[in-house]
Design an enzyme around this catalytic site. Sequence first.
Site, mmCIF file in Angstrom:
data_model
loop_
_atom_site.group_PDB
_atom_site.id
_atom_site.type_symbol
_atom_site.label_atom_id
_atom_site.label_comp_id
_atom_site.label_asym_id
_atom_site.label_seq_id
_atom_site.Cartn_x
_atom_site.Cartn_y
_atom_site.Cartn_z
ATOM 1 N N ARG A 77 -20.847 16.771 -10.210
ATOM 2 C CA ARG A 77 -20.321 16.841 -11.572
ATOM 3 C C ARG A 77 -18.943 16.215 -11.700
ATOM 4 N NH1 ARG A 77 -23.286 20.939 -10.258
ATOM 5 N NH2 ARG A 77 -21.575 22.052 -9.252
ATOM 6 N N ASP A 96 -8.033 -3.780 7.566
ATOM 7 C CA ASP A 96 -7.047 -2.690 7.577
ATOM 8 C C ASP A 96 -6.476 -2.548 8.991
ATOM 9 O OD1 ASP A 96 -5.449 -0.722 6.512
ATOM 10 O OD2 ASP A 96 -6.981 0.842 6.527
ATOM 11 N N ASN A 127 -12.587 5.526 1.587
ATOM 12 C CA ASN A 127 -11.563 6.039 2.492
ATOM 13 C C ASN A 127 -10.286 6.382 1.729
ATOM 14 O OD1 ASN A 127 -12.987 3.607 4.470
ATOM 15 N ND2 ASN A 127 -13.028 5.743 5.083
ATOM 16 N N GLU A 148 0.878 -1.164 0.000
ATOM 17 C CA GLU A 148 0.000 0.000 0.000
ATOM 18 C C GLU A 148 0.919 1.218 0.000
ATOM 19 O OE1 GLU A 148 -4.052 1.568 2.192
ATOM 20 O OE2 GLU A 148 -2.531 0.574 3.400
ATOM 21 N N ALA A 204 -6.499 6.060 11.069
ATOM 22 C CA ALA A 204 -5.246 5.382 10.728
ATOM 23 C C ALA A 204 -5.431 3.871 10.842
ATOM 24 C CB ALA A 204 -4.118 5.849 11.648
ATOM 25 N N ALA A 236 -2.830 7.695 6.712
ATOM 26 C CA ALA A 236 -1.816 7.499 7.742
ATOM 27 C C ALA A 236 -0.442 7.193 7.154
ATOM 28 C CB ALA A 236 -2.237 6.377 8.681
ATOM 29 N N HIS A 237 -0.239 7.523 5.882
ATOM 30 C CA HIS A 237 1.060 7.331 5.247
ATOM 31 C C HIS A 237 1.876 8.626 5.319
ATOM 32 C CE1 HIS A 237 0.103 3.463 3.029
ATOM 33 N NE2 HIS A 237 -1.069 3.831 3.516
ATOM 34 N N HIS A 262 -15.248 3.151 9.658
ATOM 35 C CA HIS A 262 -14.843 3.668 8.346
ATOM 36 C C HIS A 262 -15.997 3.944 7.387
ATOM 37 C CE1 HIS A 262 -10.828 2.350 9.607
ATOM 38 N NE2 HIS A 262 -10.339 3.051 8.599
ATOM 39 N N HIS A 295 -9.920 -0.026 0.016
ATOM 40 C CA HIS A 295 -10.862 0.529 1.007
ATOM 41 C C HIS A 295 -11.693 1.679 0.417
ATOM 42 C CE1 HIS A 295 -7.509 3.247 1.749
ATOM 43 N NE2 HIS A 295 -6.891 2.437 2.583
#
Length: 334
Positions: free
Chosen positions: A173, A220, A165, A75, A255, A86-87, A197, A162
């Site tokens: 539009r 996750d 999220n 990921e 996270a 949370a990266h 989530h 996910h």
Amino acid sequence: MVPGFVDTHVHGGAGANFSTASATDTATAVALHRWHGTTTLVASLVTAGPAELLRQIGELADDVRAGVIAGIHLEGPWLSARRCGAHAPSLMRDPDPAEIDRVLDAGVGAIRMVTLAPERDGALAAIERIVDAGVVAAVGHTDATYEQTQAAIAAGATVGTHLFNAMRPIKAREPGPVIALLEDPRVTVEVITDGVHVDPALYRHVVHSAGPDRVSLITDAMAATGMTDGVYHLGPVAVDVVGGVARVAGTDTIAGSTATMDRVFKFAVTHSGLPRDEALMLAVRQASINPARALGLPCTGLVPGAAADLVVLDPDLAVTGVLCKGSWVIEPAH
């Protein structure tokens, strides 16, 4: 009795994080999830620098060969900084062909899925390279438009990471990635049904829109799963867990989760809006059959020739027995 759960997106548990890529931490996290019915687990890694990513992949590939985990899910690091979740955004980068090749070579067949943002420069070529190597390409952590997501699917992406999220939201539009992923029959969409989530109504809408064979339940889960509230890490990012909900330290950004597959399975059954027997059959597909098929894993159904991976549930859907590869992890009372 249902087939063993298949979690294709999980970062850790019991205080252990797959990103440390140590045999001890991997075994600790796997054991925790196995006690909750996950008999097949794909270890997910978060965004990391080039050298560290290669180290993690090399170590976890040994665990795949040993049969501890069923594969590796990357990921990142080729994600959108605008939808970083949370990266660590400072470690995100465009997919470089040379790095893609190094990563795939380091995985030596152990990498099952790679999530990336299709709007990044070089992403479509990267998807084609990933798919050509026999690895599933997924769309996630993305600010892509509807058209960019369609292009990613045309290039070979077959999973939505996910859904809802860390994705550009639906607008009147600009339908964005969610609609593009939902409407294409080639795509399996992940949903984190942990009660945090995704709203139950959205879960029902996804099932209605995608149908019974295109939804995969995932946890996750991160290191805090099975632990008390406190401070943990998801890769290099500090995470505060309060009331069982994990958020990037000092923010409101979710996270990962502290859920296990029995919990997301029960949520799906409870909130499907279907009669009990129909809800159970649907949840079995979503928690076992669909994720295995989406990643090309061995059949997990209760059919001759499948692995003896079973979960025994009581009337409240609590796990009372787990059979993994023919051996009882939890033996049900007689």
